[in-house]
Design a protein around this motif. Structure first.
Motif, PDB file in Angstrom:
ATOM      1  N   GLN A 427       0.840  -1.205   0.000  1.00 30.83           N
ATOM      2  CA  GLN A 427       0.000   0.000   0.000  1.00 30.83           C
ATOM      3  C   GLN A 427       0.876   1.256   0.000  1.00 30.83           C
ATOM      4  O   GLN A 427       0.562   2.247  -0.669  1.00 30.83           O
ATOM      5  CB  GLN A 427      -0.925  -0.013   1.222  1.00 30.83           C
ATOM      6  CG  GLN A 427      -1.993  -1.099   1.172  1.00 30.83           C
ATOM      7  CD  GLN A 427      -2.795  -1.174   2.448  1.00 30.83           C
ATOM      8  OE1 GLN A 427      -2.417  -0.620   3.485  1.00 30.83           O
ATOM      9  NE2 GLN A 427      -3.930  -1.868   2.392  1.00 30.83           N
ATOM     10  N   ALA A 430       2.270   1.716  -3.443  1.00 28.62           N
ATOM     11  CA  ALA A 430       1.233   2.233  -4.344  1.00 28.62           C
ATOM     12  C   ALA A 430       1.026   3.727  -4.115  1.00 28.62           C
ATOM     13  O   ALA A 430       0.830   4.501  -5.076  1.00 28.62           O
ATOM     14  CB  ALA A 430      -0.070   1.470  -4.127  1.00 28.62           C
ATOM     15  N   ALA A 431       1.057   4.153  -2.856  1.00 27.69           N
ATOM     16  CA  ALA A 431       0.901   5.581  -2.550  1.00 27.69           C
ATOM     17  C   ALA A 431       2.061   6.380  -3.136  1.00 27.69           C
ATOM     18  O   ALA A 431       1.866   7.480  -3.683  1.00 27.69           O
ATOM     19  CB  ALA A 431       0.826   5.779  -1.042  1.00 27.69           C
ATOM     20  N   ARG A 432       3.267   5.840  -3.055  1.00 25.85           N
ATOM     21  CA  ARG A 432       4.417   6.541  -3.625  1.00 25.85           C
ATOM     22  C   ARG A 432       4.311   6.617  -5.146  1.00 25.85           C
ATOM     23  O   ARG A 432       4.684   7.623  -5.757  1.00 25.85           O
ATOM     24  CB  ARG A 432       5.717   5.839  -3.214  1.00 25.85           C
ATOM     25  CG  ARG A 432       5.985   5.871  -1.716  1.00 25.85           C
ATOM     26  CD  ARG A 432       7.300   5.209  -1.383  1.00 25.85           C
ATOM     27  NE  ARG A 432       8.432   5.976  -1.888  1.00 25.85           N
ATOM     28  CZ  ARG A 432       9.699   5.566  -1.831  1.00 25.85           C
ATOM     29  NH1 ARG A 432       9.980   4.384  -1.298  1.00 25.85           N
ATOM     30  NH2 ARG A 432      10.674   6.312  -2.293  1.00 25.85           N
ATOM     31  N   ALA A 433       3.803   5.517  -5.739  1.00 31.09           N
ATOM     32  CA  ALA A 433       3.682   5.496  -7.198  1.00 31.09           C
ATOM     33  C   ALA A 433       2.725   6.568  -7.700  1.00 31.09           C
ATOM     34  O   ALA A 433       2.929   7.152  -8.770  1.00 31.09           O
ATOM     35  CB  ALA A 433       3.223   4.111  -7.656  1.00 31.09           C
ATOM     36  N   ARG A 434       1.675   6.842  -6.918  1.00 33.26           N
ATOM     37  CA  ARG A 434       0.727   7.894  -7.322  1.00 33.26           C
ATOM     38  C   ARG A 434       1.100   9.255  -6.730  1.00 33.26           C
ATOM     39  O   ARG A 434       0.308  10.189  -6.778  1.00 33.26           O
ATOM     40  CB  ARG A 434      -0.702   7.507  -6.938  1.00 33.26           C
ATOM     41  CG  ARG A 434      -0.979   7.373  -5.462  1.00 33.26           C
ATOM     42  CD  ARG A 434      -2.453   7.075  -5.196  1.00 33.26           C
ATOM     43  NE  ARG A 434      -2.739   7.035  -3.778  1.00 33.26           N
ATOM     44  CZ  ARG A 434      -2.722   5.944  -3.032  1.00 33.26           C
ATOM     45  NH1 ARG A 434      -2.425   4.759  -3.589  1.00 33.26           N
ATOM     46  NH2 ARG A 434      -2.981   6.001  -1.737  1.00 33.26           N
ATOM     47  N   LYS A 435       2.325   9.310  -6.159  1.00 30.98           N
ATOM     48  CA  LYS A 435       2.905  10.532  -5.606  1.00 30.98           C
ATOM     49  C   LYS A 435       2.117  11.090  -4.421  1.00 30.98           C
ATOM     50  O   LYS A 435       2.134  12.286  -4.161  1.00 30.98           O
ATOM     51  CB  LYS A 435       3.047  11.598  -6.700  1.00 30.98           C
ATOM     52  CG  LYS A 435       3.991  11.176  -7.825  1.00 30.98           C
ATOM     53  CD  LYS A 435       4.215  12.294  -8.833  1.00 30.98           C
ATOM     54  CE  LYS A 435       5.198  11.834  -9.909  1.00 30.98           C
ATOM     55  NZ  LYS A 435       5.457  12.909 -10.910  1.00 30.98           N
ATOM     56  N   ASP A 436       1.461  10.171  -3.692  1.00 28.29           N
ATOM     57  CA  ASP A 436       0.779  10.560  -2.457  1.00 28.29           C
ATOM     58  C   ASP A 436       1.749  10.311  -1.312  1.00 28.29           C
ATOM     59  O   ASP A 436       1.623   9.366  -0.530  1.00 28.29           O
ATOM     60  CB  ASP A 436      -0.507   9.736  -2.287  1.00 28.29           C
ATOM     61  CG  ASP A 436      -1.349  10.206  -1.105  1.00 28.29           C
ATOM     62  OD1 ASP A 436      -0.872  11.106  -0.361  1.00 28.29           O
ATOM     63  OD2 ASP A 436      -2.453   9.673  -0.919  1.00 28.29           O
ATOM     64  N   TYR A 437       2.762  11.191  -1.211  1.00 30.03           N
ATOM     65  CA  TYR A 437       3.838  10.976  -0.257  1.00 30.03           C
ATOM     66  C   TYR A 437       3.383  11.115   1.201  1.00 30.03           C
ATOM     67  O   TYR A 437       3.960  10.495   2.097  1.00 30.03           O
ATOM     68  CB  TYR A 437       4.983  11.943  -0.546  1.00 30.03           C
ATOM     69  CG  TYR A 437       5.573  11.726  -1.928  1.00 30.03           C
ATOM     70  CD1 TYR A 437       6.197  10.526  -2.242  1.00 30.03           C
ATOM     71  CD2 TYR A 437       5.478  12.706  -2.910  1.00 30.03           C
ATOM     72  CE1 TYR A 437       6.731  10.315  -3.511  1.00 30.03           C
ATOM     73  CE2 TYR A 437       6.006  12.500  -4.186  1.00 30.03           C
ATOM     74  CZ  TYR A 437       6.635  11.296  -4.476  1.00 30.03           C
ATOM     75  OH  TYR A 437       7.137  11.077  -5.720  1.00 30.03           O
TER      76      TYR A 437
END
Length: 467
Positions: A427, A430-437
């Motif tokens: 998870q 996935a957050a990093r991939a969508r740039k939700d740092y």
């Protein structure tokens, strides 16, 4: 061979030369199975597990190790009666607990693990030899060893017979030739279980504790063998009496005597009778078994270990630093790198099994390996990993050994925990991939708060416990 061992009997460090070329023989006093084992109980098994390993890896010897089980004893009869169970059932239940403790701490099974109750004929034969030689006598079904018949009695612990108290394994009475004579055989008493008595030429009864070990050592190792080991508290009267009766019977018995120090709690020897114990089954619920093994193996075997949570935590942190390097290096260069043993490690182990110095070499090599990892030097990383794994293999502490693959406890629970952590890491990825740092950092903070350290590597995130 260059191995030197501190021989308790000689009070000196001696060059170890095996009795037979290419072979070594050891007898280690196992536990009296009157109750479940505490941390102090298992230290001897760990010490001689390491010695066995070093004799094999460092000297190339084929080692025969005998560790007995005392499954008939006054204390076993008393404890069983208090709990309202058969003595043999009580003994077997606690024997299983001992085996579980050995297994969970990675102690290899001995070559032979005889039970006292299975060797009564050997004990009767030894008594007969002693009576024939004038070193033992029978009185009303009891048989005693005549300490004054053996001029060297007291030699192991360097005590004069005149300074010794009456033997504590039997009631002092006027049937003995000398109050210090100890029991080889105890006549069956009214009220004792009929099943706890065996027929002999002197009547039904059961063996004395000291006799048991002499008979079993002779049965499996012959009249002469290399090393006799056990805890420091066994030196007198147990080991003194073992040596006396075996040599009086004409056997050479042990050539080297080694005794490990105590594990103390609150400054006193860990003891069930004092009520200051830390049961192995309970401790490994709080710390990983491999960390407990490191804690008990790292100090010198003759030193005293004061058992505290703080010291245990410090040892766990030290082991995890080693473990972290091994895992990261294995990910970088592969775990199948071959093993080696640095000369400094060999010198430490050959110097009376100096595990503190040996562990220091491990940590020095880990530091070198971490530097090689940071520099991207795969050849140096591979060399350091091979050396660290070789040294840890001798000590029984290799993190890549399958027995330490899980973090301890129930394997199913370990699998569930690993799966949940990996789900959280997926998870986060996935957050990093969508740039939700912000979400990614929050997940990492939550894992950190739970005691997990997350490290991002070229092969993906990896995690380890920090407490």
């Amino acid at each position: 061979m260059s191995l030197r061992l501190y021989d308790t009997a000689a009070r000196a460090v001696r060059d170890f030369t095996p009795l037979r070329a290419g072979q070594a023989s050891m007898y280690v006093c196992g536990l009296t199975v009157q109750g479940p084992p505490h941390v102090g109980h298992v230290r001897a098994a760990l010490v001689f597990d390491v010695l066995r390993s070093w004799l094999e890896h460092g000297s190339g010897l084929d080692v025969t190790l005998v560790r007995n089980v005392t499954d008939i004893d006054d204390k076993i009869l008393t404890k069983a009666a208090e709990h309202g169970v058969e003595w043999w059932a009580w003994a077997y239940e606690n024997e299983l607990a001992c085996t579980r403790a050995y297994d969970v701490l990675g102690v290899r099974p001995p070559t032979y693990e005889p039970r006292a109750t299975g060797h009564v004929p050997d004990m009767v034969g030894l008594i007969e030899r002693l009576i024939e030689r004038g070193h033992a006598y029978a009185v009303d079904g009891d048989v005693y060893f005549d300490v004054r018949s053996l001029p060297e009695y007291g030699a192991l612990t360097r005590q004069r017979l005149a300074d010794l108290e009456p033997a504590g394994d039997t009631d002092t009475d006027d049937r003995k030739r000398d109050p210090r004579d100890f029991a080889l055989w105890k006549a069956h008493k009214p009220g004792e279980p009929e099943t706890a008595a065996w027929p002999t030429p002197w009547g039904r009864g059961r063996p004395g504790w000291h006799l048991e070990c002499s008979a079993m050592a002779g049965r499996y190792l012959g009249p002469d063998f290399d090393v006799h080991g056990g805890g420091l508290d066994l030196r007198f009267p147990h080991h003194e009496n073992e040596q006396a009766q075996s040599r009086a019977a004409g056997d050479g018995f042990a050539r080297y005597w080694m005794h490990n120090g105590w594990v103390t709690l609150g400054g006193e020897k860990m003891s069930k009778s004092l009520g200051n114990t830390a049961l192995v089954d309970e401790v490994v619920q709080r710390v990983r078994p491999v960390e407990l093994r490191y804690y008990l193996v790292a100090p010198h075997y003759r030193s005293t270990i004061e058992f505290t949570d703080a010291a245990l935590a410090e040892a766990g942190a030290a082991y995890r630093r080693i473990e972290s390097f091994v895992q990261r290096a294995a990910e970088q260069v592969g775990g199948d790198v071959g093993t080696s043993l640095p000369e400094a490690f060999r010198a430490a182990m050959d110097d009376d099994l100096s595990t503190p110095a040996a562990v220091a070499v491990v940590h020095d090599t880990v530091r070198q390996g971490n530097t090689a990892l940071a520099d991207g030097d795969d050849d140096a990383t591979r060399a350091a990993l091979g050396a660290v794994r070789g040294m840890l293999g001798v000590l029984g502490l290799d993190p890549l050994d399958p027995r330490w693959a899980a973090s301890g406890g129930d394997d199913r629970l370990a699998g569930v925990t690993d799966g949940l952590v990996r789900l959280a890491l997926e998870q986060r990825q996935a957050a990093r991939a969508r740039k939700d740092y912000a979400a990614a950092d929050a997940l990492r903070d939550q894992l950190t708060a739970l005691g997990l350290q997350v490290e991002d590597t070229p092969q993906g995130p990896r995690w380890e416990l920090t407490r």
